[in-house]
Design an enzyme around this catalytic site. Structure first.
Site, PDB file in Angstrom:
ATOM      1  N   ASP C   8       0.794  -1.223   0.000  1.00  0.00           N
ATOM      2  CA  ASP C   8       0.000   0.000   0.000  1.00  0.00           C
ATOM      3  C   ASP C   8       0.837   1.290   0.000  1.00  0.00           C
ATOM      4  OD1 ASP C   8      -1.075  -2.345   1.370  1.00  0.00           O
ATOM      5  OD2 ASP C   8      -2.890  -1.188   1.709  1.00  0.00           O
ATOM      6  N   GLU C  39      -4.209   1.489  -3.001  1.00  0.00           N
ATOM      7  CA  GLU C  39      -5.480   1.873  -2.382  1.00  0.00           C
ATOM      8  C   GLU C  39      -5.384   3.096  -1.476  1.00  0.00           C
ATOM      9  OE1 GLU C  39      -7.506  -0.351   0.533  1.00  0.00           O
ATOM     10  OE2 GLU C  39      -5.835  -0.280   1.921  1.00  0.00           O
ATOM     11  N   ASN C  40      -4.140   3.484  -1.106  1.00  0.00           N
ATOM     12  CA  ASN C  40      -3.978   4.676  -0.277  1.00  0.00           C
ATOM     13  C   ASN C  40      -3.112   5.727  -0.955  1.00  0.00           C
ATOM     14  OD1 ASN C  40      -3.576   2.057   1.805  1.00  0.00           O
ATOM     15  ND2 ASN C  40      -5.200   3.495   2.351  1.00  0.00           N
ATOM     16  N   ASN C  67      -9.916  -2.249   0.393  1.00  0.00           N
ATOM     17  CA  ASN C  67     -11.136  -1.725   1.010  1.00  0.00           C
ATOM     18  C   ASN C  67     -11.278  -0.209   0.810  1.00  0.00           C
ATOM     19  OD1 ASN C  67      -8.862  -1.800   2.817  1.00  0.00           O
ATOM     20  ND2 ASN C  67     -10.200  -1.035   4.427  1.00  0.00           N
ATOM     21  N   HIS C  68     -10.224   0.452   0.381  1.00  0.00           N
ATOM     22  CA  HIS C  68     -10.307   1.899   0.114  1.00  0.00           C
ATOM     23  C   HIS C  68     -10.427   2.226  -1.380  1.00  0.00           C
ATOM     24  CE1 HIS C  68      -9.681   3.449   4.167  1.00  0.00           C
ATOM     25  NE2 HIS C  68      -8.775   2.521   4.360  1.00  0.00           N
ATOM     26  N   HIS C 155      -5.798  -8.830   0.285  1.00  0.00           N
ATOM     27  CA  HIS C 155      -5.925  -7.595   1.068  1.00  0.00           C
ATOM     28  C   HIS C 155      -6.760  -7.903   2.304  1.00  0.00           C
ATOM     29  CE1 HIS C 155      -5.406  -3.253   1.224  1.00  0.00           C
ATOM     30  NE2 HIS C 155      -6.613  -3.190   1.755  1.00  0.00           N
ATOM     31  N   HIS C 182      -0.154  -2.468   6.319  1.00  0.00           N
ATOM     32  CA  HIS C 182       0.835  -1.376   6.191  1.00  0.00           C
ATOM     33  C   HIS C 182       2.114  -1.642   6.969  1.00  0.00           C
ATOM     34  CE1 HIS C 182      -2.135   1.951   4.669  1.00  0.00           C
ATOM     35  NE2 HIS C 182      -2.425   0.755   4.180  1.00  0.00           N
TER      36      HIS C 182
HETATM   37 FE   LIG Z   1      -6.796  -1.653   3.204  1.00  0.00          FE
HETATM   38 FE   LIG Z   2      -4.011   0.216   2.872  1.00  0.00          FE
END
Ligand SMILES: [Fe+2]
Ligand SMILES: [Fe+2]
Ligand SMILES: [Fe+2]
Ligand SMILES: [Fe+2]
Ligand SMILES: [Fe+2]
Ligand SMILES: [Fe+2]
Ligand SMILES: [Fe+2]
Ligand SMILES: [Fe+2]
Lengths: 281, 281, 281, 281
Positions: C8, C39-40, C67-68, C155, C182
């Protein structure tokens, strides 16, 4: 069509109360079909063949389950032999779960009622999408055409997910009723599309308890975070909790929903059959 | 003593229904004190000073909060000035949370009522032990001695934790009532020790909704897992949901609890004041 | 085949560190394919087209999500146009999720690599069964036959679910690597069946932080439970974290996995290409 | 001061590997103190007196616990007699938990080391605030003054909560190390204030497993959601995972942290003692 649905039976107290009150209620309300959630029927955890038989003897036509389906391991094989026992429908494809998640029943008078059990996802065990699973059933069995009534037992924790399921099925099912929280809700209504709805049917259990269990151990765990004993069902007089539903056989939609609360500590709610209806029935 | 407690007000529909029904109900039931959970009063999220004033104007004597306490940031400063606003009591010691988690009120006739708000832990935000926090309050203010009534607003998700709190306070509080699930439960009872109890007061909200919110977005998120818009309160006629309690001023314990459901779609439940009581009051 | 996977990317610090270190690393390790979890990438929440382009410019051949995925709403339309962007594969059937959850890429030298992204269920957002979704892909694209390599980006939060996915795919995928926590794990190994595995690739982020975010606000929320500001990515020098994998093109199975940690505060881990391998490549 | 901390020992495989590798490592690294998390030492669940003795015999000076502290009921009484066994410190006030959550030890050479064990809240069992509980200990025992070293075993699921605890203690503890996920992380570092940190120490377990447990049953449950057997520890050769720390006795702060991974399947990491340090020791 007139039928009733009762929420989670917790142990002997719940089974005994159903044996005591259900036969008379069936006669009084001229019930054609009775569904009972039995996921806690055996000592609070799962359902054994023996417990199931007691509930069938008391007047159940169909038993549904939930997240405690297999707490009694014998249920894994019993369900294969017993088509009146319904487990959650939304197992993932690799599960190859025994038994069935929905079944179409025929009543003595020849009416067809589809019953399904589905697990919610919010703060519950992980399962595949309950909405997709229910949708598939509803689409393959159009109410008022392929069957006379459809009952969805939404076994879930969150009120939001249960209300969403109610609206999702509105106009396509006769009744969407929640189970699992072991507390009856006071929000019975017929949704705009004609589906009867109550967030939770409540438990058939002693309500001087913690969700049907003897108070002592839950209180210990909540206050100390250290368990000492197993949970045991509370053994005082139980209130049987559920809903009574009348539906229009031409459309399959609901015309009436009333809460049932009989026996034990809770305020009593006993639907009455109006004379005209009885004659028309 | 006669008082009422209303569950989570959701947006304008809930506020308007309270403004419409509460003043008459206060007169009819000769209520000495009214508590309203206001955690969703402002557009469904938190409470603004403006929304709080509307509820006080409608007849609230005290407002409680919950996990949505600070959704409106102004509540963080408003609560410091407004002792009638009660936030959860079980913040951890380093939180230095603004406002207060409990307050002792004096009614017009000089009776003293202690109100507290506490957050449950099961499937909720993390807080310190709700049982220990409530215990500390109950021990420092013995009912029937240091005050005439004690109300515990148990803002929690799990029915088990709420019932456990009821039993934990039984004999030491007048009323333990749950909030947060936005659905009224039908299990009102007086526990063996004399404490009135209902698992959830229900919301003051439009019940053609998903827990008071417009159905569309919740249904989208449940079925697709992809959000599109913000949640907005449903705007149809609301049902105000709560409980009416009568207590014995010598002991502080409850002698009666009745559900209140007025307006909107839900089945109506309006307690009536018996003539003898009214004269005795 | 030689390829790398990075976990990430958190905001600008992560993007800048990849821009600085990735081009040289691709040359040094003679990488044929680079996958980055994005995703981030945009200010810590989701991925914008602009952020994605920076990662493609830095050397990414494929970006995965989690999820993001949709925190930046433009990703919902961008993904339809950009086949190199992969979102979680296990959406339920009613979701009709935009974009794709798996894609087969062809490298410059003509090798085919299948990349998929899947969300775990334990303590995560509700999705359909990740094991069934991955199984379907693996069965429809047998490694060593229909493609030269398969990468599964798992994930997920729970180490148990990630390790279970590793074993589930063992012998059927080249690499199963976790993302989402992370933090890089130190458990890289080749599983008994030949699949390379590491529980989490780690983030490309400043590690003087709370999972890549500026420390102040997370610490405030953990200690007080009352938020004050939005989370912002930490802006110190980032460590790019991931894994380097070598596989046998005849079988598609892994022959080597090494952690990559370059720049920033963490202990450095830079795989080196052995001369013989380089010549054979 | 030189000391080591090892993460969750899972069953016999973990105990045997410690018995095999720890005595030599203590000599080689001239360790003055060894801490081992023992919450899974007995067949994967909790710690018995017998298992604890094996770990003390292998060289442990102190054992910490976690969410599985009392899986073996005998631990509830054993801990009262055994001051070297440390359970989570953040039980709520009504718990009256047996044993202690922190203890100050004196080494053979007279150095004082404070060890505490604390449970995180995110996706874990409900406990009182871990930050407040740790803060109280740190404030009452200033490092470098009242003791020579402080070790915080942060037994938690979420990487965010663990990193936040690291920063919260930075400059006030010698080591903050996570346990519970059973996977070693690769992010060991000395934080800006001088506290050594690693998100998870990892398990002392067979890594051809699902977090130390035999793969079969976890895989069955993940794919089918229906359990069949109990979890059993995997029995292959274990990797002992932990961290080695050197600290400055004047300040109590860390000067070095290195991962330890010895035996079994994982890549090996064995710290070496530099000659100059050894002589200075
Ligand atoms: Fe995530
Ligand atoms: Fe993440
Ligand atoms: Fe149940
Ligand atoms: Fe249940
Ligand atoms: Fe709430
Ligand atoms: Fe609410
Ligand atoms: Fe643990
Ligand atoms: Fe553990």
């Amino acid at each position: 069509m007139r039928f009733a649905f009762f929420g989670d039976v917790v142990g002997r107290a719940g089974r005994d109360a159903l044996a005591e009150h259900l036969p008379g209620l069936k006669r009084k309300l001229d019930l054609e079909f009775v569904i009972i959630n039995a996921e806690n029927a055996s000592a609070g955890f799962g359902v054994s063949e023996n417990s199931a038989r007691q509930l069938f003897d008391a007047g159940a036509d169909c038993l549904t389950l939930g997240n405690h389906s297999w707490d009694q391991k014998e249920a894994l094989t019993y369900i294969v032999r017993e088509p009146r026992l319904i487990r959650p429908i939304n197992y993932p494809p690799l599960a190859d779960a025994p038994g069935r998640g929905a079944n179409l029943f025929e009543t003595a008078s020849g009416k067809r009622i589809l019953v399904m059990n589905v697990l919610g996802l919010v703060n519950m065990a992980s399962m595949d999408d309950p909405f997709a699973a229910v949708d598939k059933q509803l689409e393959s069995c159009p109410i008022g055409m392929a069957c006379d009534a459809i009952v969805v037992d939404m076994h879930a924790e969150a009120t939001s997910e249960k209300m969403a399921m109610g609206h999702f099925c509105d106009g396509r099912a006769t009744l969407v009723v929640g189970t699992h929280t072991h507390v009856p809700t006071g929000d019975h209504q017929i949704l705009p599309g004609g589906t009867a709805y109550q967030t939770d049917a409540g438990a058939c259990a002693d309500y001087d308890s913690v969700i049907g269990m003897d108070k002592e151990e839950p209180l210990r765990r909540f206050t100390t975070r250290i368990g000492k004993e197993r949970y045991r069902p509370a053994s005082g007089p139980a209130t049987i909790c559920g809903v009574y539903v009348e539906s229009d056989d031409r459309t399959g939609l609901a015309t009436r929903i009333e809460p049932i609360r009989i026996g034990g500590r809770l305020s009593q709610s006993i639907p009455s059959l109006k004379v005209a209806e009885f004659q028309a029935g």
